[in-house]
Design a protein around this motif. Structure first.
Motif, PDB file in Angstrom:
ATOM      1  N   LEU A   1      -7.960  -8.684 -11.253  1.00 52.71           N
ATOM      2  CA  LEU A   1      -7.040  -9.329 -10.318  1.00 52.71           C
ATOM      3  C   LEU A   1      -5.628  -8.772 -10.492  1.00 52.71           C
ATOM      4  O   LEU A   1      -4.931  -8.475  -9.512  1.00 52.71           O
ATOM      5  N   GLN A   2      -5.197  -8.611 -11.740  1.00 57.33           N
ATOM      6  CA  GLN A   2      -3.872  -8.067 -12.004  1.00 57.33           C
ATOM      7  C   GLN A   2      -3.772  -6.603 -11.557  1.00 57.33           C
ATOM      8  O   GLN A   2      -2.762  -6.182 -10.973  1.00 57.33           O
ATOM      9  N   ALA A   3      -4.811  -5.823 -11.802  1.00 54.19           N
ATOM     10  CA  ALA A   3      -4.795  -4.412 -11.417  1.00 54.19           C
ATOM     11  C   ALA A   3      -4.750  -4.251  -9.893  1.00 54.19           C
ATOM     12  O   ALA A   3      -4.040  -3.388  -9.364  1.00 54.19           O
ATOM     13  N   LEU A   4      -5.497  -5.088  -9.191  1.00 55.36           N
ATOM     14  CA  LEU A   4      -5.518  -5.001  -7.733  1.00 55.36           C
ATOM     15  C   LEU A   4      -4.172  -5.386  -7.131  1.00 55.36           C
ATOM     16  O   LEU A   4      -3.678  -4.739  -6.206  1.00 55.36           O
ATOM     17  N   ARG A   5      -3.587  -6.454  -7.652  1.00 52.31           N
ATOM     18  CA  ARG A   5      -2.276  -6.851  -7.131  1.00 52.31           C
ATOM     19  C   ARG A   5      -1.205  -5.824  -7.482  1.00 52.31           C
ATOM     20  O   ARG A   5      -0.253  -5.628  -6.727  1.00 52.31           O
ATOM     21  N   GLN A   6      -1.373  -5.172  -8.614  1.00 50.30           N
ATOM     22  CA  GLN A   6      -0.450  -4.107  -8.989  1.00 50.30           C
ATOM     23  C   GLN A   6      -0.512  -2.960  -7.997  1.00 50.30           C
ATOM     24  O   GLN A   6       0.496  -2.305  -7.730  1.00 50.30           O
ATOM     25  N   ARG A   7      -1.679  -2.729  -7.445  1.00 49.94           N
ATOM     26  CA  ARG A   7      -1.864  -1.664  -6.455  1.00 49.94           C
ATOM     27  C   ARG A   7      -1.698  -2.182  -5.031  1.00 49.94           C
ATOM     28  O   ARG A   7      -2.157  -1.563  -4.077  1.00 49.94           O
ATOM     29  N   ARG A   8      -1.064  -3.355  -4.864  1.00 55.10           N
ATOM     30  CA  ARG A   8      -0.694  -3.949  -3.576  1.00 55.10           C
ATOM     31  C   ARG A   8      -1.906  -4.301  -2.715  1.00 55.10           C
ATOM     32  O   ARG A   8      -1.890  -4.142  -1.504  1.00 55.10           O
ATOM     33  N   PHE A   9      -2.978  -4.763  -3.351  1.00 54.63           N
ATOM     34  CA  PHE A   9      -4.118  -5.306  -2.635  1.00 54.63           C
ATOM     35  C   PHE A   9      -3.919  -6.811  -2.459  1.00 54.63           C
ATOM     36  O   PHE A   9      -3.300  -7.478  -3.308  1.00 54.63           O
ATOM     37  N   ARG A  10      -4.430  -7.343  -1.378  1.00 57.29           N
ATOM     38  CA  ARG A  10      -4.559  -8.800  -1.256  1.00 57.29           C
ATOM     39  C   ARG A  10      -5.858  -9.175  -1.972  1.00 57.29           C
ATOM     40  O   ARG A  10      -6.940  -8.795  -1.520  1.00 57.29           O
ATOM     41  N   ALA A  11      -5.742  -9.910  -3.052  1.00 57.99           N
ATOM     42  CA  ALA A  11      -6.913 -10.144  -3.906  1.00 57.99           C
ATOM     43  C   ALA A  11      -7.012 -11.617  -4.264  1.00 57.99           C
ATOM     44  O   ALA A  11      -6.013 -12.336  -4.344  1.00 57.99           O
ATOM     45  N   HIS A  12      -8.248 -12.046  -4.500  1.00 61.70           N
ATOM     46  CA  HIS A  12      -8.508 -13.411  -4.984  1.00 61.70           C
ATOM     47  C   HIS A  12      -9.884 -13.428  -5.645  1.00 61.70           C
ATOM     48  O   HIS A  12     -10.743 -12.558  -5.396  1.00 61.70           O
ATOM     49  N   ALA A  13     -10.086 -14.405  -6.511  1.00 59.65           N
ATOM     50  CA  ALA A  13     -11.375 -14.556  -7.178  1.00 59.65           C
ATOM     51  C   ALA A  13     -12.325 -15.295  -6.261  1.00 59.65           C
ATOM     52  O   ALA A  13     -11.990 -16.338  -5.695  1.00 59.65           O
ATOM     53  N   ALA A  14     -13.512 -14.740  -6.104  1.00 60.08           N
ATOM     54  CA  ALA A  14     -14.529 -15.336  -5.235  1.00 60.08           C
ATOM     55  C   ALA A  14     -15.843 -15.346  -6.006  1.00 60.08           C
ATOM     56  O   ALA A  14     -16.560 -14.343  -6.058  1.00 60.08           O
ATOM     57  N   GLY A  15     -16.167 -16.483  -6.656  1.00 64.95           N
ATOM     58  CA  GLY A  15     -17.400 -16.592  -7.421  1.00 64.95           C
ATOM     59  C   GLY A  15     -17.344 -15.740  -8.660  1.00 64.95           C
ATOM     60  O   GLY A  15     -16.404 -15.832  -9.469  1.00 64.95           O
ATOM     61  N   ASP A  16     -18.350 -14.877  -8.833  1.00 66.70           N
ATOM     62  CA  ASP A  16     -18.424 -14.034 -10.025  1.00 66.70           C
ATOM     63  C   ASP A  16     -17.723 -12.698  -9.822  1.00 66.70           C
ATOM     64  O   ASP A  16     -17.904 -11.769 -10.608  1.00 66.70           O
ATOM     65  N   ALA A  17     -16.941 -12.551  -8.754  1.00 68.09           N
ATOM     66  CA  ALA A  17     -16.288 -11.278  -8.456  1.00 68.09           C
ATOM     67  C   ALA A  17     -14.868 -11.522  -7.963  1.00 68.09           C
ATOM     68  O   ALA A  17     -14.479 -12.641  -7.624  1.00 68.09           O
ATOM     69  N   VAL A  18     -14.099 -10.446  -7.941  1.00 67.91           N
ATOM     70  CA  VAL A  18     -12.758 -10.435  -7.355  1.00 67.91           C
ATOM     71  C   VAL A  18     -12.822  -9.608  -6.075  1.00 67.91           C
ATOM     72  O   VAL A  18     -13.275  -8.453  -6.101  1.00 67.91           O
ATOM     73  N   ALA A  19     -12.402 -10.213  -4.959  1.00 67.68           N
ATOM     74  CA  ALA A  19     -12.419  -9.532  -3.661  1.00 67.68           C
ATOM     75  C   ALA A  19     -10.991  -9.155  -3.282  1.00 67.68           C
ATOM     76  O   ALA A  19     -10.054  -9.930  -3.465  1.00 67.68           O
ATOM     77  N   ALA A  20     -10.820  -7.951  -2.761  1.00 71.33           N
ATOM     78  CA  ALA A  20      -9.495  -7.467  -2.397  1.00 71.33           C
ATOM     79  C   ALA A  20      -9.593  -6.608  -1.137  1.00 71.33           C
ATOM     80  O   ALA A  20     -10.633  -6.013  -0.842  1.00 71.33           O
ATOM     81  N   GLU A  21      -8.478  -6.562  -0.417  1.00 70.68           N
ATOM     82  CA  GLU A  21      -8.423  -5.774   0.817  1.00 70.68           C
ATOM     83  C   GLU A  21      -7.026  -5.190   0.975  1.00 70.68           C
ATOM     84  O   GLU A  21      -6.028  -5.784   0.576  1.00 70.68           O
ATOM     85  N   LYS A  22      -6.971  -4.024   1.609  1.00 70.28           N
ATOM     86  CA  LYS A  22      -5.716  -3.314   1.780  1.00 70.28           C
ATOM     87  C   LYS A  22      -5.800  -2.464   3.048  1.00 70.28           C
ATOM     88  O   LYS A  22      -6.881  -2.093   3.491  1.00 70.28           O
ATOM     89  N   GLY A  23      -4.632  -2.152   3.628  1.00 74.17           N
ATOM     90  CA  GLY A  23      -4.599  -1.290   4.807  1.00 74.17           C
ATOM     91  C   GLY A  23      -4.523  -2.041   6.112  1.00 74.17           C
ATOM     92  O   GLY A  23      -4.929  -1.514   7.156  1.00 74.17           O
ATOM     93  N   TYR A  24      -3.982  -3.274   6.102  1.00 75.23           N
ATOM     94  CA  TYR A  24      -3.850  -4.038   7.341  1.00 75.23           C
ATOM     95  C   TYR A  24      -2.901  -3.362   8.330  1.00 75.23           C
ATOM     96  O   TYR A  24      -2.984  -3.601   9.535  1.00 75.23           O
ATOM     97  N   LEU A  25      -1.991  -2.523   7.815  1.00 72.96           N
ATOM     98  CA  LEU A  25      -1.045  -1.858   8.701  1.00 72.96           C
ATOM     99  C   LEU A  25      -1.729  -0.874   9.645  1.00 72.96           C
ATOM    100  O   LEU A  25      -1.142  -0.482  10.648  1.00 72.96           O
ATOM    101  N   ARG A  26      -2.952  -0.477   9.330  1.00 76.68           N
ATOM    102  CA  ARG A  26      -3.673   0.406  10.253  1.00 76.68           C
ATOM    103  C   ARG A  26      -3.894  -0.288  11.581  1.00 76.68           C
ATOM    104  O   ARG A  26      -3.588   0.241  12.648  1.00 76.68           O
ATOM    105  N   GLU A  27      -4.423  -1.507  11.522  1.00 75.82           N
ATOM    106  CA  GLU A  27      -4.669  -2.250  12.752  1.00 75.82           C
ATOM    107  C   GLU A  27      -3.360  -2.691  13.391  1.00 75.82           C
ATOM    108  O   GLU A  27      -3.230  -2.726  14.614  1.00 75.82           O
ATOM    109  N   ALA A  28      -2.361  -3.021  12.545  1.00 76.62           N
ATOM    110  CA  ALA A  28      -1.047  -3.365  13.087  1.00 76.62           C
ATOM    111  C   ALA A  28      -0.445  -2.177  13.832  1.00 76.62           C
ATOM    112  O   ALA A  28       0.159  -2.343  14.901  1.00 76.62           O
ATOM    113  N   GLY A  29      -0.616  -0.974  13.290  1.00 78.66           N
ATOM    114  CA  GLY A  29      -0.140   0.220  13.981  1.00 78.66           C
ATOM    115  C   GLY A  29      -0.874   0.456  15.282  1.00 78.66           C
ATOM    116  O   GLY A  29      -0.277   0.866  16.286  1.00 78.66           O
TER     117      GLY A  29
END
Length: 617
Positions: A216-244
């Protein structure tokens, strides 16, 4: 202990890719196109592979929307209504699809080509008339197709409106969907991460909670939107593509609106002003004026200016001899009825800007001053007469007309006309040419031919002030002693005497210059520029930014050792995704290293975690 896989090494390539990428799945029978199909329990990716884009699902040619038709009139009406609604929805989805929007944009660019190659009535009616006379076969065809007024033709307007509707219909639902994606969290990890195109795994002695916290700390450090979901951490990045992508399409709408607004309310007028004369921004002051369909006289910016001096200097030798070096007009202008006068210099590509109006310097020429006297020596005309240039060396042609105040030797009222030919640098007597040798005033000569009678202005027929209609039967030439048409070449200060005591015309030493100005008032240009810049920025974002999702799962194995899995999924295939997954795995591996006593018999026992940028095998 770890192992990594890319698209080629994974067990299977995921089939539930991003919406709008690759070949879309056809809509199942009985479902409304564009809605999401519930994912089955056997789908490994589930929601993890969905909604990586806001592009709507394309549909093939539909079948019957009405289903089975019930008997009777009521059944027929119900079936017809369902068919009409179904087909309307289908056509609407085709119109608002990206493919049709691009096709309409391409047709719009093709439609603008005739407007650039064929003379347009709104910009130059005289060229259109000349084209009609020169092309008697093509002109009627162009008339039927509306090619002489392309931008106001029904077919061009239809493409323009359809493109406008298509863009709006495409943007509104995608913006709403994208807003929902921004408000929601990244989806949880799929059941089998090994199916994703980028994958890494190892076994560690750290507890699963510690691994997930480090991830979770590593993902947020790399500017991912991240959260813990069950037994895993889910993260996403690149929303500006669709915004563009959305910014690009919104910018296109802004440009279309600005273009349409500017065409409807634009004004464009030309005015020739001799040194010492002035101009007021009213319709009656223009030599030529064009405007949009919704223009009103009140839209004109109230200003006026006087041309104090025009300055032009030229190259005197070399291959660029005669090329202008300085080309500027000094004017005094004021805004409104009581505005203070200000001095400003107008140059080529440096217009005078007054509110929404721009005054451009577009042309230049000479205005020789002449004095016309009758037989009794009375001055009937003293004027600086503009001459229109015929070539780059300012060889000029014009007409001098005396409408009122002249009486012939018999005391009868007549009108005088002189065809004039002016050169600022004469080649010299006996040189065999009357064409100017240089654009500056080095050896000015004015050639005149005199006529008397009726100029035809009283008949109400419009005529060119810069030309003399010598074919007019009511206009007779003056004859010299030999019976030829009276002609003369005059130097500054010389006089041509008319025969039989009819008077004279003097070429004065005061030779003035004139400047041609174009006053343009087109609202919406600022919005159009803003839209163009925003479109470029949005297009760059949609092309160079990749939207991707990453999951880090940490669970205890059957032997009590924590198994760590890192996997990623992008909207499209990219070599950067495995690199990013490898870099993330390296960061997590630093916090939860591979267990030293891992079973050497496991297939992933000796595979190192890939470093950032390294090629995965």
């Amino acid at each position: 202990m770890s192992k990594t896989t890319t698209g080629a090494d994974a067990e299977e390539t995921p089939t539930a890719g991003p919406s709008g990428e690759g070949a879309p799945a056809a809509t199942p029978p009985g479902e409304v196109p564009g809605t999401e199909t519930p994912l089955s329990a056997d789908d490994d990716l589930g929601a993890a592979g969905s909604q990586l884009s806001t592009a709507p699902t394309e549909t093939s040619v539909p079948g019957s929307f009405g289903g089975n038709r019930a008997p009777g009139l009521a059944g027929r009406l119900a079936w017809t209504g369902r068919e009409a609604v179904g087909w309307t929805r289908w056509f609407w989805r085709q119109l608002t699809s990206m493919r049709v929007a691009l096709l309409l944009l391409f047709l719009l660019s093709l439609g603008a080509i005739p407007g650039s190659l064929i003379p347009q009535t709104g910009s130059n009616a005289m060229k259109v008339d000349a084209f009609r006379q020169a092309h008697t076969t093509l002109a009627p065809i162009y008339d039927r197709l509306g090619l002489f007024h392309v931008y106001s033709s029904p077919w061009f307007s239809a493409i323009y409106i359809l493109l406008f509707v298509s863009l709006i219909g495409c943007i509104v639902p995608r913006t709403w969907q994208f807003t929902g994606q921004l408000r929601s969290r990244p989806p949880g990890a799929p059941k089998r991460l090994t199916r994703l195109p980028a994958y890494a795994t190892w076994r560690t002695a750290a507890a699963p909670e510690e691994v997930r916290e480090a991830a979770l700390q590593a993902l947020r450090q790399r500017r991912f939107r991240a959260h813990a979901a069950g037994d895993a951490v889910a993260a996403e990045k690149g929303y500006l593509r669709e915004a563009g992508n959305l910014l690009f399409h919104i910018a296109l709408i802004v440009m279309l609106i600005a273009f349409g607004w500017g065409q409807l309310y634009k004004t464009e007028g030309d005015k020739l002003i001799v040194e010492g004369d002035g101009f007021s921004n009213t319709l009656t002051q223009y030599d030529d004026f064009k405007s949009g369909n919704l223009f009103d006289d009140d839209n004109l910016v109230p200003f006026s200016f006087d041309l104090k001096k025009f300055t032009a200097t030229y190259e005197t030798d070399g291959p660029n001899k005669g090329t202008a070096r300085t080309f500027q007009a000094d004017v005094d202008y004021s805004v409104g009825a009581d505005g203070a006068s200000e001095r400003r210099t107008i140059k080529v590509n440096e217009p005078l800007e007054i509110d929404d109006a721009k005054v451009y310097l577009v042309s230049h020429g000479y205005a020789p001053t002449v004095t016309v006297r009758d037989g009794k020596g009375h001055v009937v005309l003293r004027q600086s007469v503009p001459m229109l240039p015929l070539d780059s060396n300012e060889t000029s042609q014009g007409a001098i007309k005396v409408f009122d105040g002249y009486r012939n030797p018999q005391g009868k009222k007549e009108q005088l006309g002189f065809s004039a030919f002016f050169v600022p640098t004469f080649a010299g007597a006996g040189k065999g040419t009357m064409f100017s040798q240089f654009p500056a005033l080095k050896f000015p000569v004015l050639a005149l031919g005199g006529y008397h009678g009726d100029l035809g202005v009283d008949a109400g027929t419009p005529q060119n002030v810069y030309q003399l209609d010598t074919k007019n039967p009511n206009l007779k030439p003056f004859k010299d002693a030999k019976g030829d048409i009276l002609k003369s070449r005059l130097l500054p200060g010389e006089t041509m005497t008319l025969p039989n005591g009819a008077g004279s015309i003097t070429f004065e030493k005061d030779i003035k210059e004139w400047a041609g100005f174009q006053v343009v008032q087109q609202p919406g240009t600022g919005w159009a520029l803003t839209g163009a810049l925003a479109a470029i920025a949005g297009l760059a974002g949609s092309l160079f930014i990749q939207r991707r999702r990453v999951w880090v799962r940490a669970v205890r194995g059957d032997d009590g050792v924590t198994v760590v899995e890192v996997a990623g999924l992008g909207r499209s295939e990219s070599a950067k995704l495995p690199e990013e997954v490898g870099a993330l795995a390296a960061l997590v591996h630093d916090k939860a290293p591979t267990r030293a006593d891992a079973d050497p018999g496991r297939p992933d026992a000796d595979t190192p975690v890939p470093a950032e940028g390294a090629e995965t095998k």
